[in-house]
Design an enzyme around this catalytic site. Structure first.
Site, PDB file in Angstrom:
ATOM      1  N   CYS A 108       0.312   3.165   3.647  1.00  0.00           N
ATOM      2  CA  CYS A 108       0.804   2.411   4.955  1.00  0.00           C
ATOM      3  C   CYS A 108       1.896   1.211   4.657  1.00  0.00           C
ATOM      4  O   CYS A 108       2.300   0.790   5.763  1.00  0.00           O
ATOM      5  CB  CYS A 108      -0.305   1.976   5.706  1.00  0.00           C
ATOM      6  SG  CYS A 108      -1.054   0.779   5.089  1.00  0.00           S
ATOM      7  N   CYS A 131       0.791  -1.047   0.049  1.00  0.00           N
ATOM      8  CA  CYS A 131       0.006   0.114  -0.136  1.00  0.00           C
ATOM      9  C   CYS A 131       0.825   1.177   0.086  1.00  0.00           C
ATOM     10  O   CYS A 131       1.964   1.289   0.740  1.00  0.00           O
ATOM     11  CB  CYS A 131      -1.006  -0.012   1.354  1.00  0.00           C
ATOM     12  SG  CYS A 131      -1.870   1.551   1.302  1.00  0.00           S
ATOM     13  N   CYS A 191      -5.021   0.843   6.662  1.00  0.00           N
ATOM     14  CA  CYS A 191      -5.441   2.543   6.419  1.00  0.00           C
ATOM     15  C   CYS A 191      -6.481   2.916   5.959  1.00  0.00           C
ATOM     16  O   CYS A 191      -6.886   3.977   5.793  1.00  0.00           O
ATOM     17  CB  CYS A 191      -4.209   3.187   5.736  1.00  0.00           C
ATOM     18  SG  CYS A 191      -4.061   3.056   4.113  1.00  0.00           S
ATOM     19  N   CYS A 248      -7.186  -1.087   1.434  1.00  0.00           N
ATOM     20  CA  CYS A 248      -6.391  -1.376   2.374  1.00  0.00           C
ATOM     21  C   CYS A 248      -6.880  -1.747   3.869  1.00  0.00           C
ATOM     22  O   CYS A 248      -7.568  -0.780   4.245  1.00  0.00           O
ATOM     23  CB  CYS A 248      -5.228  -0.668   2.432  1.00  0.00           C
ATOM     24  SG  CYS A 248      -3.926  -1.125   3.425  1.00  0.00           S
ATOM     25  N   CYS A 254      -8.545  -5.219  -9.845  1.00  0.00           N
ATOM     26  CA  CYS A 254      -8.129  -4.216 -10.877  1.00  0.00           C
ATOM     27  C   CYS A 254      -7.651  -3.145 -10.019  1.00  0.00           C
ATOM     28  O   CYS A 254      -8.542  -2.308  -9.405  1.00  0.00           O
ATOM     29  CB  CYS A 254      -9.234  -3.876 -11.914  1.00  0.00           C
ATOM     30  SG  CYS A 254      -9.006  -2.536 -13.088  1.00  0.00           S
TER      31      CYS A 254
END
Length: 181
Positions: A99, A96, A147, A144, A168
């Site tokens: 984070c 990510c 976060c 995510c 995607c």
């Protein structure tokens, strides 16, 4: 005649009555429109969930590029075929951009032709599934789980010989960490 005068007065009262209430309805509509325009349509925390990584909007803005902020924090989408990770064929891990939580392994990345990096599966404990109505119909949104950052969407048109899923994902939502071998 008396009947035609009565009909005329009744129509006149109806028109005046309608105009008064239409003005009230317009005012209510304008107030609702004004209020709703000041609320984000896709908050990363629309269900009141608390994430492990929590930062102020100013902190997110100072740490992320404009595109990453737009994608992760405002649930935006980068234009197809513009993200550098769409063309990445190297082995490694996708984390990510907000984070650094591990999200996808390169061995599950495939060329979908969609214009965005596509994976047939992710690291489940770090992914959150939600429903997104942003374009008028429900889609499976991927976020995510650490976060709350928006990553992209999941579709059921992926490789049939594996999961059948296509995650995607926006390149701007990811950072690629190459394998060290």
């Amino acid at each position: 005649s008396l009947v035609s005068i009565y009909n005329f007065m009744t129509k006149k009262r109806f028109i005046i009555f309608t105009e008064i209430y239409m003005k009230k309805i317009r005012i209510i509509f304008l107030v609702i429109s004004f209020v709703s325009c000041n609320v984000k349509s896709q908050s990363n925390n629309k269900h009141g969930k608390e994430y492990i990584v929590a930062k102020s909007e100013n902190e997110w803005k100072s740490e992320l590029s404009k595109m990453s902020y737009y994608v992760l924090r405002e649930a935006g989408t980068e234009r197809a075929f513009t993200g550098v990770l769409n063309y990445n064929k190297n082995e490694g891990l996708y984390v990510c951009a907000g984070c650094k939580a591990p999200l996808y392994e390169s061995k599950y990345k495939y060329e979908s032709g969609s214009g965005w990096p596509s994976f047939d599966r992710g690291i489940e404990e770090n992914l959150e599934y939600d429903v997104d109505y942003k374009i008028g119909y429900p889609r499976s949104e991927l976020k995510c789980n650490k976060c709350g950052g928006h990553l992209g969407h999941m579709f059921n048109d992926g490789p049939k010989n594996t999961t059948g899923q296509r995650h995607c994902i926006n390149s701007a939502a990811l950072i690629f960490i190459p394998s060290i071998e």
